[in-house]
Design a protein around this motif. Structure first.
Motif, PDB file in Angstrom:
ATOM      1  N   LEU A 169       0.825  -1.209   0.000  1.00 33.94           N
ATOM      2  CA  LEU A 169       0.000   0.000   0.000  1.00 33.94           C
ATOM      3  C   LEU A 169       0.860   1.260   0.000  1.00 33.94           C
ATOM      4  O   LEU A 169       0.453   2.305  -0.501  1.00 33.94           O
ATOM      5  CB  LEU A 169      -0.949  -0.002   1.208  1.00 33.94           C
ATOM      6  CG  LEU A 169      -2.030  -1.096   1.200  1.00 33.94           C
ATOM      7  CD1 LEU A 169      -2.883  -1.000   2.448  1.00 33.94           C
ATOM      8  CD2 LEU A 169      -2.901  -1.020  -0.050  1.00 33.94           C
TER       9      LEU A 169
ATOM     10  N   VAL B 248      -6.197  -5.787  -2.092  1.00 35.99           N
ATOM     11  CA  VAL B 248      -6.451  -4.867  -3.217  1.00 35.99           C
ATOM     12  C   VAL B 248      -7.189  -5.483  -4.403  1.00 35.99           C
ATOM     13  O   VAL B 248      -7.646  -4.748  -5.293  1.00 35.99           O
ATOM     14  CB  VAL B 248      -5.143  -4.205  -3.715  1.00 35.99           C
ATOM     15  CG1 VAL B 248      -4.469  -3.447  -2.592  1.00 35.99           C
ATOM     16  CG2 VAL B 248      -4.190  -5.224  -4.319  1.00 35.99           C
TER      17      VAL B 248
ATOM     18  N   THR C  30      -7.254   0.687   2.239  1.00 39.71           N
ATOM     19  CA  THR C  30      -6.369   1.854   2.326  1.00 39.71           C
ATOM     20  C   THR C  30      -5.418   1.680   3.502  1.00 39.71           C
ATOM     21  O   THR C  30      -5.688   0.907   4.429  1.00 39.71           O
ATOM     22  CB  THR C  30      -7.173   3.146   2.527  1.00 39.71           C
ATOM     23  OG1 THR C  30      -7.856   3.066   3.791  1.00 39.71           O
ATOM     24  CG2 THR C  30      -8.195   3.345   1.415  1.00 39.71           C
ATOM     25  N   LEU C  31      -4.330   2.414   3.482  1.00 43.75           N
ATOM     26  CA  LEU C  31      -3.334   2.327   4.550  1.00 43.75           C
ATOM     27  C   LEU C  31      -3.940   2.709   5.896  1.00 43.75           C
ATOM     28  O   LEU C  31      -3.688   2.059   6.918  1.00 43.75           O
ATOM     29  CB  LEU C  31      -2.153   3.239   4.207  1.00 43.75           C
ATOM     30  CG  LEU C  31      -0.816   2.949   4.872  1.00 43.75           C
ATOM     31  CD1 LEU C  31      -0.403   1.487   4.731  1.00 43.75           C
ATOM     32  CD2 LEU C  31       0.256   3.850   4.278  1.00 43.75           C
ATOM     33  N   ASP C  32      -4.779   3.756   5.911  1.00 45.59           N
ATOM     34  CA  ASP C  32      -5.412   4.186   7.167  1.00 45.59           C
ATOM     35  C   ASP C  32      -6.317   3.098   7.740  1.00 45.59           C
ATOM     36  O   ASP C  32      -6.475   2.991   8.954  1.00 45.59           O
ATOM     37  CB  ASP C  32      -6.254   5.447   6.940  1.00 45.59           C
ATOM     38  CG  ASP C  32      -5.397   6.663   6.632  1.00 45.59           C
ATOM     39  OD1 ASP C  32      -4.185   6.600   6.913  1.00 45.59           O
ATOM     40  OD2 ASP C  32      -5.924   7.657   6.106  1.00 45.59           O
ATOM     41  N   GLU C  33      -6.905   2.327   6.851  1.00 47.79           N
ATOM     42  CA  GLU C  33      -7.869   1.294   7.267  1.00 47.79           C
ATOM     43  C   GLU C  33      -7.190   0.095   7.919  1.00 47.79           C
ATOM     44  O   GLU C  33      -7.811  -0.638   8.708  1.00 47.79           O
ATOM     45  CB  GLU C  33      -8.592   0.841   5.997  1.00 47.79           C
ATOM     46  CG  GLU C  33      -9.914   0.204   6.178  1.00 47.79           C
ATOM     47  CD  GLU C  33     -10.489  -0.255   4.846  1.00 47.79           C
ATOM     48  OE1 GLU C  33     -11.483  -0.975   4.912  1.00 47.79           O
ATOM     49  OE2 GLU C  33      -9.953   0.077   3.778  1.00 47.79           O
TER      50      GLU C  33
END
Length: 205
Positions: free
Chosen positions: A24, A87, A96-99
Protein backbone atom coordinates in the motif's frame (compact mmCIF):
# COMPACT_ATOMS: atom_id res chain seq x y z
CA UNK A 1 2.33 -31.74 5.05
CA UNK A 2 4.06 -30.36 8.12
CA UNK A 3 1.94 -29.54 11.08
CA UNK A 4 2.35 -25.78 11.20
CA UNK A 5 3.91 -24.80 14.50
CA UNK A 6 2.35 -21.88 16.37
CA UNK A 7 5.46 -19.75 15.86
CA UNK A 8 5.32 -20.43 12.11
CA UNK A 9 1.68 -19.39 12.08
CA UNK A 10 2.58 -16.17 13.87
CA UNK A 11 5.43 -15.60 11.39
CA UNK A 12 3.00 -15.94 8.45
CA UNK A 13 0.39 -13.59 9.95
CA UNK A 14 3.01 -10.92 10.67
CA UNK A 15 4.41 -11.42 7.17
CA UNK A 16 0.94 -10.98 5.63
CA UNK A 17 0.45 -7.68 7.45
CA UNK A 18 3.91 -6.45 6.44
CA UNK A 19 3.28 -7.44 2.80
CA UNK A 20 0.01 -5.47 2.69
CA UNK A 21 1.50 -2.43 4.42
CA UNK A 22 4.51 -2.28 2.12
CA UNK A 23 2.40 -2.80 -0.99
CA UNK A 24 0.00 0.00 0.00
CA UNK A 25 2.96 2.32 0.59
CA UNK A 26 5.16 1.49 -2.39
CA UNK A 27 3.20 -0.74 -4.78
CA UNK A 28 5.91 -3.40 -4.41
CA UNK A 29 5.74 -7.04 -3.37
CA UNK A 30 8.18 -7.74 -0.53
CA UNK A 31 10.69 -10.57 -0.67
CA UNK A 32 10.52 -13.43 1.86
CA UNK A 33 12.56 -12.51 4.97
CA UNK A 34 16.02 -14.03 5.39
CA UNK A 35 14.90 -15.62 8.69
CA UNK A 36 12.03 -17.56 7.06
CA UNK A 37 11.91 -21.06 8.62
CA UNK A 38 13.02 -23.60 5.96
CA UNK A 39 9.76 -25.54 6.35
CA UNK A 40 7.83 -22.54 5.03
CA UNK A 41 9.54 -22.88 1.65
CA UNK A 42 7.49 -26.03 0.99
CA UNK A 43 4.73 -25.50 -1.57
CA UNK A 44 1.32 -25.31 0.16
CA UNK A 45 -2.08 -23.77 -0.44
CA UNK A 46 -2.96 -20.74 1.67
CA UNK A 47 -5.71 -18.14 2.06
CA UNK A 48 -5.44 -14.74 3.71
CA UNK A 49 -8.63 -13.26 5.22
CA UNK A 50 -9.04 -9.66 6.35
CA UNK A 51 -11.77 -8.88 8.90
CA UNK A 52 -13.02 -5.54 10.19
CA UNK A 53 -13.08 -5.21 13.96
CA UNK A 54 -16.15 -4.15 15.92
CA UNK A 55 -18.76 -5.41 13.46
CA UNK A 56 -20.79 -8.65 13.55
CA UNK A 57 -19.18 -11.69 11.85
CA UNK A 58 -21.61 -11.54 8.93
CA UNK A 59 -20.33 -8.07 7.97
CA UNK A 60 -16.76 -8.38 9.17
CA UNK A 61 -15.20 -9.72 5.97
CA UNK A 62 -13.03 -7.15 4.17
CA UNK A 63 -11.18 -9.42 1.74
CA UNK A 64 -10.25 -13.07 1.28
CA UNK A 65 -8.11 -14.51 -1.50
CA UNK A 66 -5.67 -17.36 -1.74
CA UNK A 67 -4.36 -20.39 -3.53
CA UNK A 68 -6.25 -23.69 -2.99
CA UNK A 69 -3.44 -25.74 -4.50
CA UNK A 70 0.26 -25.86 -3.57
CA UNK A 71 1.54 -23.70 -6.45
CA UNK A 72 4.08 -21.58 -4.58
CA UNK A 73 6.35 -21.93 -1.54
CA UNK A 74 4.13 -21.14 1.46
CA UNK A 75 6.09 -18.01 2.39
CA UNK A 76 5.68 -16.56 -1.14
CA UNK A 77 2.05 -17.66 -1.45
CA UNK A 78 1.25 -15.87 1.83
CA UNK A 79 2.78 -12.61 0.58
CA UNK A 80 0.85 -12.81 -2.72
CA UNK A 81 -2.46 -13.84 -1.11
CA UNK A 82 -2.22 -11.03 1.46
CA UNK A 83 -1.74 -8.39 -1.23
CA UNK A 84 -4.52 -9.83 -3.40
CA UNK A 85 -6.91 -9.99 -0.42
CA UNK A 86 -6.23 -6.31 0.29
CA UNK A 87 -6.45 -4.87 -3.22
CA UNK A 88 -7.87 -7.44 -5.65
CA UNK A 89 -10.95 -8.99 -4.00
CA UNK A 90 -13.68 -8.04 -6.51
CA UNK A 91 -16.28 -7.86 -3.72
CA UNK A 92 -14.62 -4.87 -2.04
CA UNK A 93 -12.79 -1.64 -2.85
CA UNK A 94 -9.03 -1.79 -2.22
CA UNK A 95 -7.95 -1.48 1.41
CA UNK A 96 -6.37 1.85 2.33
CA UNK A 97 -3.33 2.33 4.55
CA UNK A 98 -5.41 4.19 7.17
CA UNK A 99 -7.87 1.29 7.27
CA UNK A 100 -5.23 -1.33 8.02
CA UNK A 101 -5.18 -0.52 11.74
CA UNK A 102 -8.85 -1.56 11.94
CA UNK A 103 -8.39 -4.94 10.25
CA UNK A 104 -7.36 -8.27 11.72
CA UNK A 105 -5.45 -10.73 9.58
CA UNK A 106 -6.11 -14.46 9.40
CA UNK A 107 -3.93 -16.98 7.55
CA UNK A 108 -5.28 -20.44 6.66
CA UNK A 109 -2.71 -23.03 5.53
CA UNK A 110 -4.41 -25.72 3.43
CA UNK A 111 -3.88 -29.41 2.83
CA UNK A 112 -4.07 -30.40 -0.87
CA UNK A 113 -7.73 -30.85 -1.91
CA UNK A 114 -8.91 -34.45 -2.35
CA UNK A 115 -12.00 -35.63 -4.24
CA UNK A 116 -15.09 -36.71 -2.31
CA UNK A 117 -15.82 -40.07 -3.95
CA UNK A 118 -19.03 -42.07 -4.19
CA UNK A 119 -22.68 -41.38 -5.11
CA UNK A 120 -23.64 -37.68 -4.90
CA UNK A 121 -26.41 -38.24 -2.31
CA UNK A 122 -23.80 -39.60 0.11
CA UNK A 123 -21.61 -36.49 -0.05
CA UNK A 124 -22.96 -34.93 3.18
CA UNK A 125 -21.86 -38.04 5.10
CA UNK A 126 -18.35 -37.84 3.65
CA UNK A 127 -17.58 -34.30 4.76
CA UNK A 128 -17.52 -32.85 8.25
CA UNK A 129 -18.27 -29.33 9.43
CA UNK A 130 -15.52 -28.29 11.81
CA UNK A 131 -12.88 -30.16 9.85
CA UNK A 132 -13.30 -29.74 6.10
CA UNK A 133 -13.27 -26.90 3.63
CA UNK A 134 -14.95 -27.46 0.25
CA UNK A 135 -14.31 -26.83 -3.41
CA UNK A 136 -17.11 -27.43 -5.92
CA UNK A 137 -16.48 -27.48 -9.68
CA UNK A 138 -18.84 -27.91 -12.60
CA UNK A 139 -17.94 -26.88 -16.14
CA UNK A 140 -16.34 -23.44 -16.04
CA UNK A 141 -17.71 -22.75 -12.54
CA UNK A 142 -15.79 -23.19 -9.33
CA UNK A 143 -16.29 -22.12 -5.71
CA UNK A 144 -14.39 -22.56 -2.45
CA UNK A 145 -15.33 -22.07 1.19
CA UNK A 146 -12.82 -22.38 4.02
CA UNK A 147 -13.49 -24.72 7.00
CA UNK A 148 -14.23 -21.83 9.38
CA UNK A 149 -17.11 -20.48 7.25
CA UNK A 150 -19.84 -23.08 8.05
CA UNK A 151 -19.03 -22.78 11.76
CA UNK A 152 -19.37 -18.98 11.67
CA UNK A 153 -22.77 -19.33 9.95
CA UNK A 154 -24.05 -22.39 11.81
CA UNK A 155 -24.51 -24.58 8.72
CA UNK A 156 -24.81 -28.35 8.65
CA UNK A 157 -23.13 -30.49 5.97
CA UNK A 158 -25.93 -30.18 3.40
CA UNK A 159 -26.12 -26.41 3.85
CA UNK A 160 -22.33 -26.22 3.51
CA UNK A 161 -22.50 -28.07 0.17
CA UNK A 162 -25.36 -25.83 -1.04
CA UNK A 163 -23.59 -22.62 -0.04
CA UNK A 164 -20.41 -23.74 -1.83
CA UNK A 165 -22.54 -24.30 -4.95
CA UNK A 166 -23.87 -20.73 -4.57
CA UNK A 167 -20.30 -19.46 -4.18
CA UNK A 168 -19.47 -21.14 -7.50
CA UNK A 169 -22.40 -19.38 -9.18
CA UNK A 170 -24.35 -22.65 -9.45
CA UNK A 171 -27.79 -23.77 -8.22
CA UNK A 172 -27.65 -24.73 -4.51
CA UNK A 173 -28.55 -28.36 -5.21
CA UNK A 174 -25.86 -28.87 -7.86
CA UNK A 175 -23.87 -31.05 -5.41
CA UNK A 176 -26.44 -33.78 -6.17
CA UNK A 177 -25.40 -33.87 -9.85
CA UNK A 178 -23.11 -36.67 -11.03
CA UNK A 179 -21.01 -34.27 -13.11
CA UNK A 180 -20.34 -31.88 -10.22
CA UNK A 181 -16.92 -32.42 -8.67
CA UNK A 182 -16.61 -31.99 -4.89
CA UNK A 183 -13.26 -31.71 -3.11
CA UNK A 184 -12.46 -31.40 0.58
CA UNK A 185 -9.42 -30.09 2.40
CA UNK A 186 -8.44 -29.13 5.93
CA UNK A 187 -6.70 -26.01 7.20
CA UNK A 188 -4.62 -24.77 10.07
CA UNK A 189 -5.74 -21.24 10.86
CA UNK A 190 -3.92 -18.45 12.67
CA UNK A 191 -5.40 -15.03 13.46
CA UNK A 192 -4.63 -11.80 15.24
CA UNK A 193 -6.67 -11.26 18.41
CA UNK A 194 -6.86 -7.59 17.43
CA UNK A 195 -5.05 -5.50 14.76
CA UNK A 196 -1.29 -5.90 15.25
CA UNK A 197 -2.06 -7.94 18.37
CA UNK A 198 -1.05 -11.41 19.58
CA UNK A 199 -1.51 -14.24 17.08
CA UNK A 200 -3.38 -17.39 18.12
CA UNK A 201 -4.33 -20.65 16.47
CA UNK A 202 -8.04 -20.61 15.61
CA UNK A 203 -9.89 -23.75 16.71
CA UNK A 204 -12.50 -25.15 14.36
CA UNK A 205 -14.76 -26.79 16.92
Amino acid sequence: MYKIKDEWGEFLVRLARKAIEEYLKSGKEIEPPKDTPPELWEKMGVFVTLNRIGVPPTQALRGCIGFPYPLYPLVKATIKAAIYAAVDDPRFPPVTLDELDNLTIEVSVLTPPEPVEGPPHERPKKIKVGRDGLIIKKGIYSGLLLPQVPIEWGWDEEEFLSETCWKAGLPPDCWLDEDTEVYRFTAEIFEEEYPNGPVKRKPLH
